[in-house]
Motif scaffolding. Structure first.
Motif, PDB file in Angstrom:
ATOM      1  N   ASN A  77       0.939  -1.225  -0.114  1.00 34.12           N
ATOM      2  CA  ASN A  77       0.023  -0.048   0.134  1.00 34.12           C
ATOM      3  C   ASN A  77       0.953   1.387  -0.014  1.00 34.12           C
ATOM      4  O   ASN A  77       1.784   1.366   0.809  1.00 34.12           O
ATOM      5  CB  ASN A  77      -1.184   0.242   1.240  1.00 34.12           C
ATOM      6  CG  ASN A  77      -1.776  -1.154   1.292  1.00 34.12           C
ATOM      7  OD1 ASN A  77      -2.351  -1.488   0.078  1.00 34.12           O
ATOM      8  ND2 ASN A  77      -2.595  -1.487   2.262  1.00 34.12           N
ATOM      9  N   VAL A  78       0.590   2.286  -0.818  1.00 37.50           N
ATOM     10  CA  VAL A  78       1.358   3.522  -1.065  1.00 37.50           C
ATOM     11  C   VAL A  78       0.586   4.582  -0.929  1.00 37.50           C
ATOM     12  O   VAL A  78      -0.507   4.791  -1.574  1.00 37.50           O
ATOM     13  CB  VAL A  78       2.289   3.253  -2.206  1.00 37.50           C
ATOM     14  CG1 VAL A  78       3.000   4.589  -2.665  1.00 37.50           C
ATOM     15  CG2 VAL A  78       3.279   2.264  -1.926  1.00 37.50           C
ATOM     16  N   VAL A  79       1.077   5.623  -0.155  1.00 41.42           N
ATOM     17  CA  VAL A  79       0.206   6.750  -0.335  1.00 41.42           C
ATOM     18  C   VAL A  79       1.109   7.867  -0.496  1.00 41.42           C
ATOM     19  O   VAL A  79       2.399   7.860   0.034  1.00 41.42           O
ATOM     20  CB  VAL A  79      -0.549   7.218   1.173  1.00 41.42           C
ATOM     21  CG1 VAL A  79      -0.984   8.708   1.173  1.00 41.42           C
ATOM     22  CG2 VAL A  79      -1.428   6.139   1.405  1.00 41.42           C
ATOM     23  N   GLU A  80       0.906   8.780  -1.310  1.00 44.72           N
ATOM     24  CA  GLU A  80       1.815   9.988  -1.752  1.00 44.72           C
ATOM     25  C   GLU A  80       1.223  11.365  -1.294  1.00 44.72           C
ATOM     26  O   GLU A  80       0.251  11.619  -1.861  1.00 44.72           O
ATOM     27  CB  GLU A  80       2.467   9.747  -3.165  1.00 44.72           C
ATOM     28  CG  GLU A  80       3.427   8.740  -3.235  1.00 44.72           C
ATOM     29  CD  GLU A  80       3.953   8.717  -4.768  1.00 44.72           C
ATOM     30  OE1 GLU A  80       4.906   7.985  -4.923  1.00 44.72           O
ATOM     31  OE2 GLU A  80       3.616   9.343  -5.464  1.00 44.72           O
ATOM     32  N   ILE A  81       1.907  11.967  -0.625  1.00 44.46           N
ATOM     33  CA  ILE A  81       1.425  13.154  -0.239  1.00 44.46           C
ATOM     34  C   ILE A  81       2.186  14.238  -1.054  1.00 44.46           C
ATOM     35  O   ILE A  81       3.378  14.417  -0.781  1.00 44.46           O
ATOM     36  CB  ILE A  81       1.564  13.642   1.392  1.00 44.46           C
ATOM     37  CG1 ILE A  81       1.010  12.319   2.358  1.00 44.46           C
ATOM     38  CG2 ILE A  81       1.064  14.885   1.846  1.00 44.46           C
ATOM     39  CD1 ILE A  81       1.414  12.476   3.639  1.00 44.46           C
ATOM     40  N   ASN A  82       1.512  14.972  -1.798  1.00 43.94           N
ATOM     41  CA  ASN A  82       1.982  15.965  -2.648  1.00 43.94           C
ATOM     42  C   ASN A  82       1.760  17.299  -1.988  1.00 43.94           C
ATOM     43  O   ASN A  82       0.696  17.880  -1.876  1.00 43.94           O
ATOM     44  CB  ASN A  82       1.478  16.180  -3.963  1.00 43.94           C
ATOM     45  CG  ASN A  82       1.813  15.022  -4.849  1.00 43.94           C
ATOM     46  OD1 ASN A  82       2.541  15.112  -5.820  1.00 43.94           O
ATOM     47  ND2 ASN A  82       1.217  13.872  -4.428  1.00 43.94           N
ATOM     48  N   CYS A  83       2.922  17.826  -1.376  1.00 42.60           N
ATOM     49  CA  CYS A  83       2.592  19.152  -0.625  1.00 42.60           C
ATOM     50  C   CYS A  83       3.284  20.329  -1.165  1.00 42.60           C
ATOM     51  O   CYS A  83       4.126  20.233  -2.175  1.00 42.60           O
ATOM     52  CB  CYS A  83       2.862  18.879   0.675  1.00 42.60           C
ATOM     53  SG  CYS A  83       4.519  18.351   1.323  1.00 42.60           S
TER      54      CYS A  83
END
Lengths: 508, 656
Positions: free
Chosen positions: A115-121
């Protein structure tokens, strides 16, 4: 008992996956079974709802990363409970860390196969670092160098041809991360950690000696003593965490060296920057025989400032050592601030010396301070400004100073100080001078180790309060000891046995 | 060199060299598993000799004895028959560090073990020195790989995980020239190989207690490619008890209620009259004499080359290293009921006789003592056990096993534990079955052997509880629950004994579940019970298990409010209480064990070519080549191998 070289390939990991800079976007990647649950704790959509746990794979969501503590996203509490509440819009504004886009990719169709979550901030060192800290607070572990690629490979998401490259990345990056961890640590912090480790080890050894040889070594009355030591260690680790946060922990910031001929006023410049009388200032040339090092913040930017002994040929041995060190510091610096005494005569010899100085460090970024401009003014010479510039002009005519900006400066009156700040911050934001990504990562890694250490010590305290037997204390003391070891790059190995046998006299 | 005309030849399955604590367990294990076994000793009268301290057990060593017993070994049973004082150490501390220690009647212990050996079917005892091991080059193309727990899987995968070593054991030859054909040999030579004893300037080339040393085997081993090194150890003097003035000493009694070592011993059978030990101290006068004569100590004069154990310092060492201590404890322990000899625990020495006498006589109670046997230091040949697999077989010779002090350990219990495992695995080897390898998460024996084969041990290795990373799980009280199954599997534990432990396991788990699911409220009865034990009152309903978590409440006094409880044996109650009281910590360690097991299960083929793993750091590569670890877990425990190296290795293995 030492739990050495823990290799965890099922924990959820997180890291910054873009280069750190002041502009553009920053991406934080989270991978592992708990990736979605972890980010869900700190991500809300614009209507204040936590939606990630219901998100379909390969979807992207707009919303806010919020402060974990304020969001009561305590990792100990049951994850489902309390997360159904909608957070009020006004509150979101107060506790938002950043506005961002979050993408969810569920196993196995992701880069790592997990499971991968990417946070583009938003980019910028501060924001990216803060978002990553929030993710770590919620239960992720900072990824080891090359760990995403390693998982990708082990989960069959990369082909064999890439394996060699992955191995290289792991091996070279781990090496440099370890070196960075140790070399970036400031000397005084490193001393404090070593001392703390020594004290903890001594106590583990004492407990273990008593367990091993109860007829020779007694633990009577030891609890009270240990309890007060543990309190002081907890305080010490909290102080270290604080200094980690304030940037005093690492040799963070732009490595800056003050260079100049003896008595050009380098120490006075340094004191002005520091706002305190740190270096000894006298009128005798050659006062600063060693290098002084300080961390300062000029506005947004951190400087790691080294004052050096004046560079000149010298017969004085002590001074010579200082001069050699100065040259060494300058070699390692990102930025050199040349301090030139404007009241000098600039003889041919002087000019040759300056020439040598600039030539030796021609590849470095530099700023020239034309110091003691107030003296010129005091002497009420005509056309002071021009006089100074002419002199400086002479200097520049004779030698190649590159495109170094020049500032008329007075360490006594503070003239030119604002200009200096502006120039440095311009350099930083234009990317001419940059604090390296590695420093930021090292900083986060250290924080995590320090927190581990503190938490283990808190467990020891709890065990003492609950009246558990002594053998339980050494379990958590050992964890605290090894967490600190990770910061200074020392393994446990036979430390304990050595300590036991060298400090305590066992029976038979 | 050997009498060549002797044409006598005999056939055995297994030859054991040495009949100390390792040899005895090894021989019994092999014979009990049905193999024709012969055990050699330089003196039949010195079987299971205790040449140093007169006790069995102690911190962490007591754990080993319990584990040996659970697996079907003899040491626990033998000490239960022959002890003269017994004590459970560390009772004020946590259950994980409770440890049994018993003073033995040395001669009784030795004789009783000899009787067991003599009565054992398939076992032959022979006095004599083995001086040559006979081997042949191994030409078999491929045999089932016995060092690997999952050999079948690997065979199916077409991986030859464990290549055959170059050599294979076919027999031994004795000093008198007889050849003993065999399939496996277990070396348990203790401190006898090329031994020399030092008492000041006096040097004798003998084994312990003046027994004949074994001087021929070392050369044969070297010829096979076995690397030897020198270790040293020492022992204190024995006094004539009649010359000790006990009125000045403080008496150390045994426990009122003795707990046996063996899970099979009837607890009532060990309740008997015990003898006392006595405590006294050295003083400034003692230390002055020692300091004045340091130049006559073989160690300080540099005559001894071997490495001695730091945990077992001689009195000279203590005085030098801990100069600030003005006195050291000395325990006077009887050597048995058959003799007046008394062991002076805490004052081992290699100083000359005259200094010894003067020094001992400064100690209160020993003013007029007469020394029966002098203290001495002993040096001997042994190996760096990195040459062995965890099965205790040599990596380069099929069928050659080693156990005990020869492997660089120290202590009777450490020796016996290795002897048992080497015996079992030699038997498994002969029977072409998988070896028994206990890991660090299930036993002290596993920790002991793994430490021996993966660490650079620079001194004789002694067991300590701090060496077991999962020690809360490895208690002496649950050794049967942990290990009976393995003893049963290899054939040393009988069906009824095994059934009994399975039943115990069932009772424990049922009772824990019952306590977790039985709730009590703030009734009058409950409140008055809590008040009576000084515990805080309840406001809401809680389970009995959570009450049991309170320090002032125990399983026994809880009965006041637990009327429905089943009638359970004491050992079950003990386990239930420990499991519930320390649940948090125990669960934490169990989680760590899960991870540990995962790493252990990732095997590394023995024919791996580390030079092809390009990204390994040079230091790591050298260590891996040197130790040839069998699993990723084991590789990660080698010093000089970093987590990054382990990751690199994992990827390399996956790639293959």
């Amino acid at each position: 008992m030492p739990e050495k070289k823990y290799m965890s390939d099922y924990e959820t990991i997180a890291a910054i996956s873009t280069a750190l800079s002041e502009s553009g976007i920053g991406i934080i990647r989270v991978s592992g079974d708990d990736a979605v649950r972890i980010v869900n704790r700190i991500f809300v959509n614009p209507s204040g709802k936590r939606i990630l746990n219901k998100a379909a794979t390969h979807t992207i969501h707009y919303g806010f990363i919020i402060d974990a503590d304020s969001a009561k996203a305590d990792i100990e509490s049951d994850y489902e409970a309390g997360f159904e509440d909608t957070i009020d819009r006004n509150i979101i504004k107060k506790i938002a860390v950043d506005e961002c886009l979050v993408s969810v990719m569920l196993a196995p169709r992701s880069f790592t196969g997990e499971n991968v979550v990417e946070i583009n901030c938003h980019g910028g060192v501060f924001v990216v670092k803060k978002v990553l800290s929030e993710v770590l607070k919620c239960g992720a572990r900072l990824a080891e160098p090359g760990e995403f690629s390693k998982r990708a490979f082990l989960n069959g998401r990369m082909d064999l041809a890439e394996a060699e490259a992955v191995m290289n990345v792991i091996s070279s990056k781990s090496d440099s991360a370890l070196k960075a961890s140790v070399s970036q640590l400031s000397g005084s912090v490193s001393e404090k950690i070593k001392k703390l480790r020594e004290e903890i080890l001594y106590n583990i050894a004492f407990i273990e000696s008593a367990l091993d040889d109860p007829e020779h070594i007694s633990l009577d009355g030891y609890n009270d003593k240990l309890s007060s030591s543990v309190d002081s260690w907890i305080k010490e680790s909290e102080r270290l965490i604080e200094s980690n946060d304030s940037g005093r922990f690492l040799r963070e910031g732009i490595a800056t060296v003050l260079l100049g001929k003896p008595n050009a006023g380098k120490s006075s410049v340094m004191n002005l920057l520091l706002g305190e009388d740190r270096a000894i200032v006298t009128d005798i040339a050659g006062t600063t025989r060693d290098t002084l090092e300080e961390y300062i913040k000029l506005g947004e930017i951190g400087l790691n400032l080294v004052d050096t002994a004046g560079i000149r040929e010298t017969d004085n041995k002590v001074e010579q050592i200082g001069v050699d060190r100065a040259k060494k510091s300058a070699d390692k610096a990102d930025l050199i601030i040349y301090v030139i005494d404007i009241t000098e005569d600039f003889s041919q010899d002087d000019i040759r010396e300056y020439e040598d100085m600039f030539n030796s460090f021609s590849g470095k970024k530099g700023i020239i301070l034309l110091n003691k401009i107030d003296d010129l003014k005091k002497n009420s010479l005509e056309n002071i400004k021009e006089y100074g510039l002419i002199k400086a002009g002479k200097l520049i005519e004779g030698i190649n100073t590159g495109s170094y900006p020049m500032i008329e400066f007075s360490a006594v009156t503070g003239e030119g100080f604002e200009e200096l700040k502006n120039i440095i911050s311009e350099m930083f934001f234009k990317g001419i001078c940059n604090g390296s990504d590695e420093v930021v990562i090292t900083n986060i890694r250290h924080r995590q180790c320090l927190e581990e250490c503190r938490d283990s010590l808190l467990k020891v305290k709890e065990s003492i309060e609950n009246d558990l037997p002594e053998d339980f204390y050494s379990i958590d003391l050992m964890s605290a000891y090894s967490s600190l070891g990770k910061i200074i790059g020392e393994e446990i190995e036979d430390d304990l046995a050595t300590e036991i046998f060298s400090k305590f006299c066992l029976g038979k | 060199m050997l009498p060549e005309k002797n044409v006598l030849k005999e056939d055995y399955d297994v030859v054991i060299i040495g009949a100390g604590h390792a040899g005895c367990e090894a021989a019994l294990a092999c014979a009990r598993l049905g193999l024709e076994t012969i055990i050699f000793t330089v003196s039949v009268d010195s079987i299971a000799l205790m040449p140093c301290n007169p006790n069995i057990g102690g911190s962490s060593k007591g754990h080993l004895v319990r584990e040996i017993d659970a697996l079907g070994g003899e040491m626990g049973k033998n000490i239960d028959k022959t002890f003269i004082q017994s004590k459970m150490l560390n009772v004020s501390k946590g259950p994980a560090v409770h440890s049994l220690r018993a003073q033995a009647d040395k001669q009784d212990y030795s004789r009783s073990m000899r009787k067991i050996l003599e009565g054992q079917e398939h076992l032959t005892i022979k006095q004599g020195e083995v001086c040559e091991i006979i081997w042949e080059e191994n030409n078999t193309s491929f045999t089932a790989d016995y060092n690997n727990n999952n050999s079948k899987d690997h065979l199916e995968n077409g991986l030859s995980y464990y290549k055959n070593p170059d050599k294979k054991i076919i027999g031994v030859r004795s000093y008198t020239g007889t050849t003993y054909n065999c399939k496996a040999v277990i070396i348990c030579t203790g401190t006898y190989l090329n031994a020399r004893c030092l008492c000041g300037e006096a040097i004798t080339y003998t084994g312990p207690n003046g027994l004949q040393a074994a001087t021929h085997l070392s050369d044969s081993l070297k010829e096979m490619g076995v690397e030897l090194r020198r270790f040293k150890t020492g022992t204190p003097a024995r006094m004539d008890g009649k010359t000790i003035d006990y009125s000045k000493l403080s008496e150390q009694k045994g426990d009122t209620r003795v707990i046996p070592f063996s899970f099979s011993t009837n607890p009532e059978s060990v309740q008997k009259e015990q003898v006392s030990c006595w405590l006294t101290y050295t003083n400034e006068e003692t230390h002055k004499i020692i300091r004045a004569n340091l130049d006559r100590s073989p160690i300080y004069a540099g005559i001894i080359e071997g490495t001695g154990p730091r945990y077992c310092p001689s009195i000279e060492d203590k005085v030098v290293k801990f100069a600030d201590k003005d006195r050291h404890q000395v325990f006077l322990e009887p050597e048995g009921l058959y003799t007046d000899e008394v062991y002076v625990d805490g004052m081992s020495s290699s100083l000359p006789e005259d200094v010894q006498q003067a020094m001992y006589r400064t100690v209160p109670g020993l003013e007029n003592c007469r020394i029966v046997r002098n203290a001495y230091a002993i040096e001997y040949d042994c190996i760096n056990a990195k040459q062995l697999y965890n099965s205790l077989q040599f990596k380069n010779v099929n069928g050659l096993f080693a156990a005990g002090q020869f492997n660089g350990s120290s202590g009777y219990e450490e020796a016996a534990a290795q002897g048992l495992i080497a015996g079992i695995n030699a038997a498994m080897y002969v029977k072409d079955k998988e070896p028994l390898i206990l890991d660090r998460s299930e036993s002290y024996i596993g920790v002991l052997i793994d430490d021996l084969v993966t660490k650079d041990n620079r001194e004789p290795y002694r067991m300590m509880t701090s060496k077991a990373e999962y020690r809360l799980l490895l208690r002496q009280d649950n050794a049967d629950l942990r290990l009976r199954k393995y003893g049963y599997k290899v054939g040393l534990v009988s069906q009824p004994v095994y059934d009994k432990v399975c039943e115990k396991e069932r009772l424990i788990s049922e009772e824990v579940t019952r306590l977790k699911n039985t709730f009590v409220g703030a009734s009058k009865e409950v409140l008055s019970y809590l008040d009576s034990v000084g515990s805080t009152p309840l406001t809401t309903g809680v389970s009995l298990a959570s009450l049991l978590g309170r320090p002032e409440i125990n399983y026994d006094n809880l009965s006041a409010i637990d009327k429905e409880r089943p009638l359970l044996p004491d050992d079950v109650k003990e386990q239930v209480e420990i499991e519930i009281r320390y649940e948090g910590y125990i669960e934490r360690q169990k989680k760590q064990v899960e991870h540990f097991k995962k790493m252990e299960s990732r095997k590394i083929p023995v024919d791996i070519d580390y030079d092809k793993v390009l990204s390994l750091r040079i230091e790591a590569r050298q260590r891996l080549k040197e130790f040839k670890p069998l699993s990723i877990g084991q590789a990660s425990r080698l010093s000089g191998v970093s987590p990054a190296d382990v990751s690199v290795l994992l990827i390399y293995l996956e790639k293959k």
